[in-house]
Design an enzyme around this catalytic site. Structure first.
Site, PDB file in Angstrom:
ATOM      1  N   HIS A  96      -3.383   6.484   2.426  1.00  0.00           N
ATOM      2  CA  HIS A  96      -3.867   5.175   2.006  1.00  0.00           C
ATOM      3  C   HIS A  96      -5.244   4.930   2.626  1.00  0.00           C
ATOM      4  O   HIS A  96      -5.460   5.180   3.812  1.00  0.00           O
ATOM      5  CB  HIS A  96      -2.866   4.105   2.455  1.00  0.00           C
ATOM      6  CG  HIS A  96      -3.352   2.727   2.233  1.00  0.00           C
ATOM      7  ND1 HIS A  96      -3.887   2.319   1.030  1.00  0.00           N
ATOM      8  CD2 HIS A  96      -3.415   1.649   3.064  1.00  0.00           C
ATOM      9  CE1 HIS A  96      -4.256   1.055   1.138  1.00  0.00           C
ATOM     10  NE2 HIS A  96      -3.985   0.623   2.355  1.00  0.00           N
ATOM     11  N   ASN A 135     -10.193  -0.964   0.290  1.00  0.00           N
ATOM     12  CA  ASN A 135      -8.737  -0.807   0.296  1.00  0.00           C
ATOM     13  C   ASN A 135      -8.199  -1.370  -1.023  1.00  0.00           C
ATOM     14  O   ASN A 135      -8.236  -2.577  -1.242  1.00  0.00           O
ATOM     15  CB  ASN A 135      -8.185  -1.576   1.504  1.00  0.00           C
ATOM     16  CG  ASN A 135      -6.667  -1.545   1.605  1.00  0.00           C
ATOM     17  OD1 ASN A 135      -5.974  -1.175   0.664  1.00  0.00           O
ATOM     18  ND2 ASN A 135      -6.147  -1.955   2.745  1.00  0.00           N
ATOM     19  N   CYS A 142       0.809  -1.214   0.000  1.00  0.00           N
ATOM     20  CA  CYS A 142       0.000   0.000   0.000  1.00  0.00           C
ATOM     21  C   CYS A 142       0.847   1.271   0.000  1.00  0.00           C
ATOM     22  O   CYS A 142       0.322   2.375  -0.112  1.00  0.00           O
ATOM     23  CB  CYS A 142      -0.938  -0.018   1.205  1.00  0.00           C
ATOM     24  SG  CYS A 142      -1.857  -1.555   1.297  1.00  0.00           S
TER      25      CYS A 142
END
Ligand code: ACO
Length: 325
Positions: free
Chosen positions: A250, A280, A112
């Site tokens: 993120h 996500n 990420c």
């Protein structure tokens, strides 16, 4: 002096939207649990497109919107932990699809944090004077590595891709300050895509072919280590937290963003959020947020906006770049 500049941003997500209620029909979960713990309502899940397909769609938009000749692109970096294959790389596949015949292309693996790490690299490639124009993409089809029998991770992730076109037309530094970090000793709390060693000479099996995550440990890492990293980067930049126009972090969990804003003493409104729609998306989450913000007119790419980009995830990796957008 060669200053890198982001001249275009674009994103693409698969059409197939899967809501929390949809998931509750295939596993033991419910909208209330997912939304209250994470802020996620929907995610886009591929019905067959692979990571290079998503990334190619983004690069084609960047080329079309900028009018740049693909042969003038010097490099393509794709940040991904869900490549179509290790060889050829996703970036090489994209390079072929878009006719960027003079570009060198490679994937960067930092989960990420991948987009922020790749942007940091791209900025150096351009500001050194070695290259004039490049593309940085974050792209994931996370759905293919998820363990769909594990409700504690399956509900969190989505698929998508986004990225930026950079060239050397800037009149100021793109990155005002940055701090990239890795702690491999804590890598065991987020695993995926292990390959067994099965040869005539050895037989070694690993756990971790699908995604596994110690959710609580990652949550604690995100709210303890990441604000310190943002604070340290702010100190390097000589900017106060409130002088930053927007924080693009993120998109893992809205509660993480709440805690970050509180720790930094910044109004929560400056922490942009879209995980409710996408979940996500790992390396794609920050560029999707950036591209969507430009598209929605929240800010433009005219060099007037100061933005914090912060990624955090598997590795463990984390990093902040404070940029002039
Ligand atoms: N639906 C319903 N119940 C569930 C679900 C679900 N989908 N998943 C877990 N539960 C249950 C558990 O079984 C547990 O039940 P129990 O108490 O009876 O044992 C209960 O809910 C609580 O589970 P926890 O895991 O303790 O829940 P927590 O409040 O910690 O939230 C979460 C979990 C959302 C994953 C959180 O820990 C988190 O956001 N962690 C950070 C994730 C992150 O930031 N990742 C970023 C990096 S990702 C990358 O780099 C690829």
């Amino acid at each position: 002096m060669n200053f890198a500049k982001i001249t275009q941003a674009a994103h693409y997500v698969p059409e197939n939207v899967v809501s929390n209620d949809d998931l509750s029909k295939i596993m033991d979960t419910n909208n209330e649990w997912i939304y209250s713990r994470t802020g996620i309502k929907n995610r886009h899940i591929s019905t067959g497109e692979n990571t290079s397909d998503l990334a190619t769609k983004v690069v084609k938009q960047l080329i079309e919107n900028s009018g740049v000749d693909p042969e003038l692109i010097d490099f393509i970096i794709v940040a991904t932990v869900t490549p179509d294959s290790m060889m050829p790389s996703t970036a090489a596949r994209v390079q072929a699809q878009v006719g960027a015949t003079n570009a060198f292309a490679y994937d960067l693996t930092a989960a990420c944090s991948g987009f922020v790490f790749a942007l940091s690299t791209a900025e150096k490639l351009i500001s050194s004077g070695a290259y004039q124009r490049g593309i940085v993409i974050g792209a994931e089809v996370f759905s293919k590595v998820i363990d769909w029998s594990d409700r504690s991770t399956a509900v969190l992730f989505g698929d998508g891709a986004a990225g930026v076109l950079l060239d050397n037309s800037g009149s100021q530094p793109l990155i005002i300050a940055e701090k990239m970090q890795t702690d491999g000793k804590r890598g065991g709390s987020l695993l995926s895509s292990y390959a067994d060693i099965q040869t005539p000479f050895a037989s070694v099996s690993y756990e971790g072919s699908n995604l596994s995550m110690e959710g609580r440990a990652i949550f604690d890492f995100a709210v303890r280590d990441v604000p310190k990293n943002i604070q340290a980067t702010l100190e390097k930049s000589d900017l106060a937290a409130e002088e930053i126009d927007y924080y693009l972090l993120h998109q893992a969990n809205s509660r993480i963003l709440d805690k970050m804003a509180k720790k930094l003493g910044v109004t929560r409104n400056k922490f942009l959020q879209n995980m409710q729609e996408y979940g996500n998306t790992s390396a794609a989450s920050i560029p999707i947020l950036l591209s969507e913000s430009v598209k929605n007119g929240i800010f433009s790419l005219d060099g007037q906006t100061k933005v914090v980009l912060t990624g955090f995830g598997g590795g463990l990796t984390w990093g902040t770049a404070i940029i002039n957008l």
